[in-house]
Write a protein that holds these residues in place. Structure first.
Motif, PDB file in Angstrom:
ATOM      1  N   GLU A 205     -38.032  38.412 -19.956  1.00 17.24           N
ATOM      2  CA  GLU A 205     -38.771  38.724 -18.732  1.00 17.24           C
ATOM      3  C   GLU A 205     -39.072  37.490 -17.882  1.00 17.24           C
ATOM      4  OE1 GLU A 205     -42.294  40.750 -19.907  1.00 17.24           O
ATOM      5  OE2 GLU A 205     -41.296  42.694 -20.196  1.00 17.24           O
ATOM      6  N   ASN A 206     -39.297  36.346 -18.505  1.00 24.34           N
ATOM      7  CA  ASN A 206     -39.808  35.184 -17.789  1.00 24.34           C
ATOM      8  C   ASN A 206     -38.859  33.998 -17.718  1.00 24.34           C
ATOM      9  OD1 ASN A 206     -42.653  36.139 -17.233  1.00 24.34           O
ATOM     10  ND2 ASN A 206     -42.618  36.336 -19.450  1.00 24.34           N
ATOM     11  N   LEU A 207     -37.684  34.128 -18.298  1.00 21.66           N
ATOM     12  CA  LEU A 207     -36.670  33.086 -18.196  1.00 21.66           C
ATOM     13  C   LEU A 207     -35.360  33.725 -17.765  1.00 21.66           C
ATOM     14  CD1 LEU A 207     -37.417  31.107 -21.493  1.00 21.66           C
ATOM     15  CD2 LEU A 207     -37.950  30.368 -19.165  1.00 21.66           C
ATOM     16  N   GLU A 208     -34.493  32.915 -17.167  1.00 22.81           N
ATOM     17  CA  GLU A 208     -33.203  33.446 -16.756  1.00 22.81           C
ATOM     18  C   GLU A 208     -32.119  32.401 -16.967  1.00 22.81           C
ATOM     19  OE1 GLU A 208     -34.814  31.000 -14.011  1.00 22.81           O
ATOM     20  OE2 GLU A 208     -35.693  32.990 -14.205  1.00 22.81           O
ATOM     21  N   GLY A 209     -30.866  32.869 -16.894  1.00 20.23           N
ATOM     22  CA  GLY A 209     -29.732  31.971 -16.967  1.00 20.23           C
ATOM     23  C   GLY A 209     -29.674  31.146 -18.242  1.00 20.23           C
ATOM     24  N   TRP A 210     -29.336  29.877 -18.085  1.00 23.62           N
ATOM     25  CA  TRP A 210     -29.181  28.962 -19.206  1.00 23.62           C
ATOM     26  C   TRP A 210     -30.469  28.835 -20.018  1.00 23.62           C
ATOM     27  CZ3 TRP A 210     -31.679  24.281 -20.197  1.00 23.62           C
ATOM     28  CH2 TRP A 210     -31.138  23.502 -21.213  1.00 23.62           C
ATOM     29  N   PHE A 211     -31.617  28.874 -19.370  1.00 22.31           N
ATOM     30  CA  PHE A 211     -32.902  28.745 -20.067  1.00 22.31           C
ATOM     31  C   PHE A 211     -33.124  29.938 -21.003  1.00 22.31           C
ATOM     32  CE2 PHE A 211     -33.245  26.506 -16.033  1.00 22.31           C
ATOM     33  CZ  PHE A 211     -33.656  25.257 -16.452  1.00 22.31           C
ATOM     34  N   ARG A 212     -32.778  31.118 -20.548  1.00 23.27           N
ATOM     35  CA  ARG A 212     -32.913  32.307 -21.384  1.00 23.27           C
ATOM     36  C   ARG A 212     -31.981  32.237 -22.586  1.00 23.27           C
ATOM     37  NH1 ARG A 212     -31.634  37.857 -18.538  1.00 23.27           N
ATOM     38  NH2 ARG A 212     -33.638  37.454 -17.512  1.00 23.27           N
ATOM     39  N   PHE A 213     -30.710  31.869 -22.322  1.00 28.39           N
ATOM     40  CA  PHE A 213     -29.746  31.775 -23.430  1.00 28.39           C
ATOM     41  C   PHE A 213     -30.206  30.757 -24.473  1.00 28.39           C
ATOM     42  CE2 PHE A 213     -26.432  33.440 -20.377  1.00 28.39           C
ATOM     43  CZ  PHE A 213     -26.170  34.591 -21.101  1.00 28.39           C
ATOM     44  N   THR A 214     -30.680  29.602 -24.004  1.00 29.74           N
ATOM     45  CA  THR A 214     -31.094  28.551 -24.933  1.00 29.74           C
ATOM     46  C   THR A 214     -32.264  29.000 -25.802  1.00 29.74           C
ATOM     47  OG1 THR A 214     -30.382  26.882 -23.320  1.00 29.74           O
ATOM     48  CG2 THR A 214     -31.839  26.138 -25.094  1.00 29.74           C
ATOM     49  N   ALA A 215     -33.242  29.662 -25.172  1.00 34.96           N
ATOM     50  CA  ALA A 215     -34.410  30.142 -25.924  1.00 34.96           C
ATOM     51  C   ALA A 215     -34.024  31.254 -26.898  1.00 34.96           C
ATOM     52  CB  ALA A 215     -35.485  30.624 -24.953  1.00 34.96           C
ATOM     53  N   LEU A 216     -33.157  32.160 -26.453  1.00 34.70           N
ATOM     54  CA  LEU A 216     -32.741  33.257 -27.333  1.00 34.70           C
ATOM     55  C   LEU A 216     -31.951  32.734 -28.530  1.00 34.70           C
ATOM     56  CD1 LEU A 216     -31.713  36.061 -24.793  1.00 34.70           C
ATOM     57  CD2 LEU A 216     -33.687  36.055 -26.331  1.00 34.70           C
ATOM     58  N   LYS A 217     -31.103  31.743 -28.312  1.00 39.32           N
ATOM     59  CA  LYS A 217     -30.341  31.187 -29.435  1.00 39.32           C
ATOM     60  C   LYS A 217     -31.281  30.527 -30.451  1.00 39.32           C
ATOM     61  CE  LYS A 217     -27.339  28.785 -27.000  1.00 39.32           C
ATOM     62  NZ  LYS A 217     -26.180  27.900 -26.699  1.00 39.32           N
ATOM     63  N   GLN A 218     -32.295  29.850 -29.964  1.00 41.89           N
ATOM     64  CA  GLN A 218     -33.272  29.244 -30.859  1.00 41.89           C
ATOM     65  C   GLN A 218     -34.023  30.314 -31.658  1.00 41.89           C
ATOM     66  OE1 GLN A 218     -33.485  26.075 -31.317  1.00 41.89           O
ATOM     67  NE2 GLN A 218     -35.445  25.702 -32.338  1.00 41.89           N
ATOM     68  N   LEU A 219     -34.352  31.424 -30.954  1.00 41.43           N
ATOM     69  CA  LEU A 219     -35.054  32.533 -31.604  1.00 41.43           C
ATOM     70  C   LEU A 219     -34.191  33.178 -32.688  1.00 41.43           C
ATOM     71  CD1 LEU A 219     -37.383  34.636 -31.779  1.00 41.43           C
ATOM     72  CD2 LEU A 219     -36.212  35.906 -29.942  1.00 41.43           C
ATOM     73  N   TYR A 220     -32.922  33.474 -32.370  1.00 39.52           N
ATOM     74  CA  TYR A 220     -32.060  34.163 -33.323  1.00 39.52           C
ATOM     75  C   TYR A 220     -31.690  33.257 -34.503  1.00 39.52           C
ATOM     76  CZ  TYR A 220     -31.626  37.641 -29.613  1.00 39.52           C
ATOM     77  OH  TYR A 220     -31.903  38.583 -28.656  1.00 39.52           O
ATOM     78  N   GLN A 221     -31.600  31.956 -34.252  1.00 40.91           N
ATOM     79  CA  GLN A 221     -31.356  31.032 -35.352  1.00 40.91           C
ATOM     80  C   GLN A 221     -32.537  31.023 -36.319  1.00 40.91           C
ATOM     81  OE1 GLN A 221     -30.538  27.336 -33.398  1.00 40.91           O
ATOM     82  NE2 GLN A 221     -28.387  27.811 -32.996  1.00 40.91           N
ATOM     83  N   LEU A 222     -33.749  31.057 -35.757  1.00 35.22           N
ATOM     84  CA  LEU A 222     -34.949  31.088 -36.593  1.00 35.22           C
ATOM     85  C   LEU A 222     -35.015  32.392 -37.378  1.00 35.22           C
ATOM     86  CD1 LEU A 222     -37.684  29.878 -37.442  1.00 35.22           C
ATOM     87  CD2 LEU A 222     -38.684  30.937 -35.402  1.00 35.22           C
ATOM     88  N   GLN A 223     -34.635  33.489 -36.725  1.00 35.69           N
ATOM     89  CA  GLN A 223     -34.671  34.794 -37.379  1.00 35.69           C
ATOM     90  C   GLN A 223     -33.458  35.018 -38.290  1.00 35.69           C
ATOM     91  OE1 GLN A 223     -34.859  37.435 -33.990  1.00 35.69           O
ATOM     92  NE2 GLN A 223     -37.107  37.327 -33.862  1.00 35.69           N
TER      93      GLN A 223
END
Length: 523
Positions: A205-223
């Protein structure tokens, strides 16, 4: 002084006051260029994420190296740092101005003067305080949004502790959603990483583009969610390739055009130095128009037909029409922009017609449209030469204004719009209606009229300055004056209004195309 001149003088003062107020209002507004640079930085970040495989297209690899350079992440970080500094400066200035208005030393009334109405005097101060408070709220939100992204950039450069400090500022200064998002990001990059239940939703909801991808990859790696991680990586690679091609369009094509323009400028200047009055640039350079009317008619057309028509009469007329003025529908906004512009143009043309009607038939060299001539070459050549000139002037202008001075609100609408119908309406307004109306008025009428009083070169400069000022944004005066000078040279040399109209249309079309590409990438 005759009654007509007295009325014209009064209207001129009124027009100057309205224009001055609009220009002054743009003083504290941010330049659109700052937003545009961030949008381009975002697409660069998306493009640098592309990781070519062994069988990847060599052209794409070459484009990536040529456009992005060696350190795209560092360049992006510097851009965001400059943006944050600019927002912080504007925020401090606005807060200081609000504090000054709230100071007990500020008096709004003078009881010693009879007939003074304290309530009437207090309202403007209250409205100004409300406007400043709203501006502060918007700047604070923008600062926090930028800090969310800035923190992610810091993590990718190995500055995790600095990123945590950045997100800590957001957590203490922002609204609930941004606070929660900052908390999520801090948890993901902490020494003891943790994931909140709504982390994915907040990131999306609050990030887009490269910032969203980077945060999501960090999240899925942690999970340890390998399926989601693979999907995100695949999607990012697809978008990265598309971003590279988009950057090629908005960077390489204008770059080639500017390069051609520089060569053309050098060739024209050399020819002018060698051949003098027989050179290409000297064609019709000293030949004025035969102007049958005086300065009163010039002022009448521009004050009554352009300034007051655009700032008073048409806005008042539109306010009486039952249209949804504050609609969030982008198609309605685009339609209102077009209707407003066409009504201003129609009003100006009517004033122009009735002002010069008694001088008909006009001399042969007025308002020339010659289809079978070299107007196409003049228009294309003028566009190529205008590009490097205006770019250089714009860079200087950026240093002078430091991101302030306002911009055309239409640009923001185009950048944020992804509705094809709305974009088509915007395109017609900017690339068809505007070139026809503005070139007819500024180059077709104003510039030739001024040659009755000043040389052609002086007429080009004065008409260009008025053309730039009429856009009512302080930050655009220098670049638009430079563009207006090229338009004026093209018209005075070609003596064909089709030439500057084509140049103007190409300029606006190129701007709209870049905005559409950047907007599609950021959305």
């Amino acid at each position: 002084m005759s009654f007509k001149r007295l009325v014209l003088f009064g209207l001129t003062i009124l027009a100057i006051l309205f224009s001055g107020a609009s220009l002054f209002a743009s003083w504290q507004k941010p330049q659109f260029q700052s937003r545009l640079e961030l949008s381009q930085t975002n697409i660069v970040l998306q493009a640098q994420a592309w990781q070519p495989e062994e069988n990847s297209d060599e052209n794409l690899i070459a484009i990536q190296r040529a456009i992005l350079g060696n350190k795209p992440l560092e360049s992006a970080a510097k851009q965001y740092q400059r943006a944050l500094e600019s927002v912080k400066t504007n925020l401090d200035q606005t807060e200081a101005e609000l504090e000054k208005l709230r100071s007990p030393n500020i008096t709004t009334t003078n009881p010693s003067q009879p007939g003074n109405d304290p309530l009437a005097d207090q309202i403007p101060l209250q409205l100004k305080q409300e406007q400043l408070t709203k501006s502060i709220g918007k700047l604070q939100t923008l600062e926090n949004e930028l800090n969310l992204r800035w923190g992610i950039l810091q993590t990718q450069q190995g500055e995790t502790s600095a990123a945590l400090d950045t997100w800590s500022q957001v957590q203490t200064n922002s609204e609930s959603k941004l606070t929660a998002t900052a908390s999520v990001l801090a948890g993901l990059w902490n020494e003891s990483p943790s994931s909140q239940a709504n982390a994915q939703q907040l990131i999306q909801e609050n990030l887009e583009g490269w910032f969203r991808f980077t945060a999501l990859k960090q999240l899925y790696q942690l999970q340890q969610n390998q399926t989601a991680l693979a999907n995100v990586q695949t999607a990012q690679q697809t978008i990265a390739i598309n971003s590279l091609w988009k950057l090629a369009i908005i960077a390489i094509i204008p770059g080639i055009t500017a390069f051609i323009g520089v060569i053309l400028l050098i060739a024209l200047i050399i020819q002018l130095l060698l051949k003098g009055k027989e050179s290409f640039l000297a064609t019709n350079a000293d030949q004025p128009w035969s102007t049958p009317w005086n300065v009163d008619i010039i002022i009448q057309v521009f004050v009554l037909g352009f300034l007051l028509m655009g700032q008073v009469f048409i806005p008042e007329l539109l306010s009486l029409i039952p249209l949804p003025k504050s609609s969030d529908n982008i198609r309605i906004q685009a339609f209102l922009v077009l209707v407003s512009y066409l009504m201003v143009a129609l009003g100006a043309f009517l004033v122009l017609y009735f002002s010069i009607k008694r001088y008909f038939p006009l001399p042969e060299d007025w308002f020339k449209f010659r289809l079978f001539s070299k107007w196409f070459l003049w228009g294309i050549g003028g566009y190529c030469t205008a590009l490097p000139i205006v770019v250089v002037v714009s860079l200087i202008n950026q240093k002078l204004w430091q991101g302030q001075g306002g911009s055309n609100p239409l640009l923001q609408l185009v950048l944020e719009s992804q509705d094809n119908i709305a974009l088509l309406i915007f395109f017609f307004t900017a690339a068809v209606a505007a070139p026809f109306f503005e070139e007819f008025l500024f180059r077709g009428f104003l510039l030739p009229s001024l040659t009755r009083y000043v040389p052609v070169s002086g007429s080009i400069f004065i008409s260009s300055l008025i053309f730039a000022t009429a856009h009512l944004s302080l930050s655009e005066i220098l670049p638009l004056t430079a563009l207006g000078i090229v338009l004026g040279i093209v018209y005075t040399r070609s003596r064909n209004l089709l030439a500057p109209m084509l140049l103007h249309s190409l300029w606006n079309s190129g701007t709209l195309l870049s905005l559409f590409i950047l907007g599609s990438s950021n959305n």
